[in-house]
Design an enzyme around this catalytic site. Structure first.
Site, PDB file in Angstrom:
ATOM      1  N   GLU A 130      34.099  41.012 138.765  1.00 29.97           N
ATOM      2  CA  GLU A 130      35.134  40.382 137.940  1.00 29.97           C
ATOM      3  C   GLU A 130      34.553  40.069 136.560  1.00 29.97           C
ATOM      4  O   GLU A 130      33.433  39.575 136.456  1.00 29.97           O
ATOM      5  CB  GLU A 130      35.585  39.091 138.628  1.00 29.97           C
ATOM      6  N   ASN A 158      39.218  42.722 135.182  1.00 32.05           N
ATOM      7  CA  ASN A 158      39.554  41.482 134.484  1.00 32.05           C
ATOM      8  C   ASN A 158      41.024  41.220 134.811  1.00 32.05           C
ATOM      9  O   ASN A 158      41.912  41.752 134.145  1.00 32.05           O
ATOM     10  CB  ASN A 158      39.347  41.617 132.978  1.00 32.05           C
ATOM     11  N   HIS A 189      35.405  38.378 132.577  1.00 34.66           N
ATOM     12  CA  HIS A 189      36.246  37.653 131.623  1.00 34.66           C
ATOM     13  C   HIS A 189      35.587  37.678 130.259  1.00 34.66           C
ATOM     14  O   HIS A 189      34.376  37.458 130.158  1.00 34.66           O
ATOM     15  CB  HIS A 189      36.461  36.197 132.060  1.00 34.66           C
ATOM     16  N   ALA A 219      45.227  36.373 133.522  1.00 33.13           N
ATOM     17  CA  ALA A 219      45.844  35.172 134.101  1.00 33.13           C
ATOM     18  C   ALA A 219      46.017  35.290 135.618  1.00 33.13           C
ATOM     19  O   ALA A 219      46.003  34.275 136.331  1.00 33.13           O
ATOM     20  CB  ALA A 219      47.183  34.910 133.437  1.00 33.13           C
ATOM     21  N   ARG A 225      36.656  26.215 129.886  1.00 31.25           N
ATOM     22  CA  ARG A 225      38.002  26.059 129.329  1.00 31.25           C
ATOM     23  C   ARG A 225      38.817  25.108 130.218  1.00 31.25           C
ATOM     24  O   ARG A 225      38.263  24.208 130.823  1.00 31.25           O
ATOM     25  CB  ARG A 225      38.642  27.438 129.168  1.00 31.25           C
ATOM     26  N   PRO A 268      47.229  41.195 132.526  1.00 34.93           N
ATOM     27  CA  PRO A 268      48.236  40.886 131.517  1.00 34.93           C
ATOM     28  C   PRO A 268      47.680  40.306 130.221  1.00 34.93           C
ATOM     29  O   PRO A 268      46.742  39.517 130.235  1.00 34.93           O
ATOM     30  CB  PRO A 268      49.140  39.856 132.211  1.00 34.93           C
ATOM     31  N   ASN A 269      48.311  40.731 129.138  1.00 34.35           N
ATOM     32  CA  ASN A 269      48.051  40.244 127.779  1.00 34.35           C
ATOM     33  C   ASN A 269      46.756  40.769 127.161  1.00 34.35           C
ATOM     34  O   ASN A 269      46.501  40.510 125.989  1.00 34.35           O
ATOM     35  CB  ASN A 269      48.076  38.699 127.717  1.00 34.35           C
ATOM     36  N   ARG A 311      46.148  38.166 119.985  1.00 33.31           N
ATOM     37  CA  ARG A 311      46.260  36.915 120.747  1.00 33.31           C
ATOM     38  C   ARG A 311      45.029  36.028 120.536  1.00 33.31           C
ATOM     39  O   ARG A 311      43.892  36.489 120.640  1.00 33.31           O
ATOM     40  CB  ARG A 311      46.454  37.210 122.250  1.00 33.31           C
ATOM     41  N   TYR A 332      39.417  35.159 121.857  1.00 36.97           N
ATOM     42  CA  TYR A 332      39.185  36.527 122.346  1.00 36.97           C
ATOM     43  C   TYR A 332      38.664  37.478 121.280  1.00 36.97           C
ATOM     44  O   TYR A 332      38.397  38.642 121.583  1.00 36.97           O
ATOM     45  CB  TYR A 332      40.488  37.078 122.961  1.00 36.97           C
TER      46      TYR A 332
HETATM   47  C1  DQA Z   1      40.630  36.084 130.569  1.00 36.64           C
HETATM   48  C2  DQA Z   1      40.644  34.597 130.928  1.00 36.64           C
HETATM   49  C3  DQA Z   1      41.935  34.209 131.613  1.00 36.64           C
HETATM   50  O1  DQA Z   1      41.930  32.829 131.960  1.00 36.64           O
HETATM   51  C4  DQA Z   1      43.117  34.467 130.699  1.00 36.64           C
HETATM   52  O2  DQA Z   1      44.329  34.177 131.365  1.00 36.64           O
HETATM   53  C5  DQA Z   1      43.117  35.836 130.129  1.00 36.64           C
HETATM   54  C6  DQA Z   1      41.859  36.464 129.742  1.00 36.64           C
HETATM   55  C7  DQA Z   1      39.374  36.487 129.766  1.00 36.64           C
HETATM   56  O3  DQA Z   1      39.099  37.689 129.702  1.00 36.64           O
HETATM   57  O4  DQA Z   1      38.696  35.624 129.207  1.00 36.64           O
HETATM   58  O5  DQA Z   1      44.183  36.417 129.894  1.00 36.64           O
HETATM   59  O6  DQA Z   1      40.628  36.821 131.770  1.00 36.64           O
END
Ligand code: DQA
Length: 139
Positions: free
Chosen positions: A97, A73, A99, A76, A106, A9-10, A17, A22
């Site tokens: 995984e 990835n 990120h 959240a 963080r 998501p997102n 964002r 990011y």
């Molecule tokens: C994320 C890190 C997560 O904590 C966050 O909720 C994201 C992006 C990253 O790629 O840094 O949406 O996965």
């Protein structure tokens, strides 16, 4: 090697964002980077993004027989989703995984990862480059 790259998501909001975390590159830019990296590494890639946990679970399940490895990835859902962890365990494919940000430096809640229990490695804090690193690990 057929790799499924799965984004949660997102991540479709990249470029808009929280650019200080990011970056300013868009999700389309990330897809382009992943495709170019896969081609350079000699891997086949399928990319999927969803804001919905169940859709991510479906796509992980469908990797069984259709892919050799997973880069994920979970965004959240990393920090909350036992369903995604269980789907990764069910598919039982090698998974890494990723990120974009350094989740370890963080907020406290971002240090918890359910998905990582089903992954052979976690790559965090390298931005787009992390996806290439993940594919290299799987290869
Ligand atoms: C994320 C890190 C997560 O904590 C966050 O909720 C994201 C992006 C990253 O790629 O840094 O949406 O996965």
């Amino acid at each position: 090697m057929r790799i499924r790259v799965i984004n949660g998501p997102n991540l479709n909001m990249l470029g808009i964002r929280e650019p200080e975390i990011y970056g300013r590159e868009t999700y389309a830019g990330l897809e382009r980077y992943i495709r170019e990296s896969a081609a350079a590494l000699g891997a086949q890639v399928e990319i999927f993004q969803s804001n919905h946990e169940g859709d991510l679970v479906d796509y992980i399940q469908q990797a069984l027989g259709a892919a050799d490895a997973i880069v994920i990835n979970p965004a959240a859902y990393t920090h909350t989703s036992v369903a995604i962890l269980d789907a990764l365990k069910a598919a039982a494919l090698p998974a890494v995984e990723v990120h974009l940000s350094d989740v370890r430096s963080r907020e406290e809640f971002r240090r918890v990862s359910y998905a990582s229990r089903a992954c052979v490695a976690v790559v965090a804090g390298l931005g787009f480059e992390g996806y290439r690193r993940a594919m290299e690990i799987l290869l």
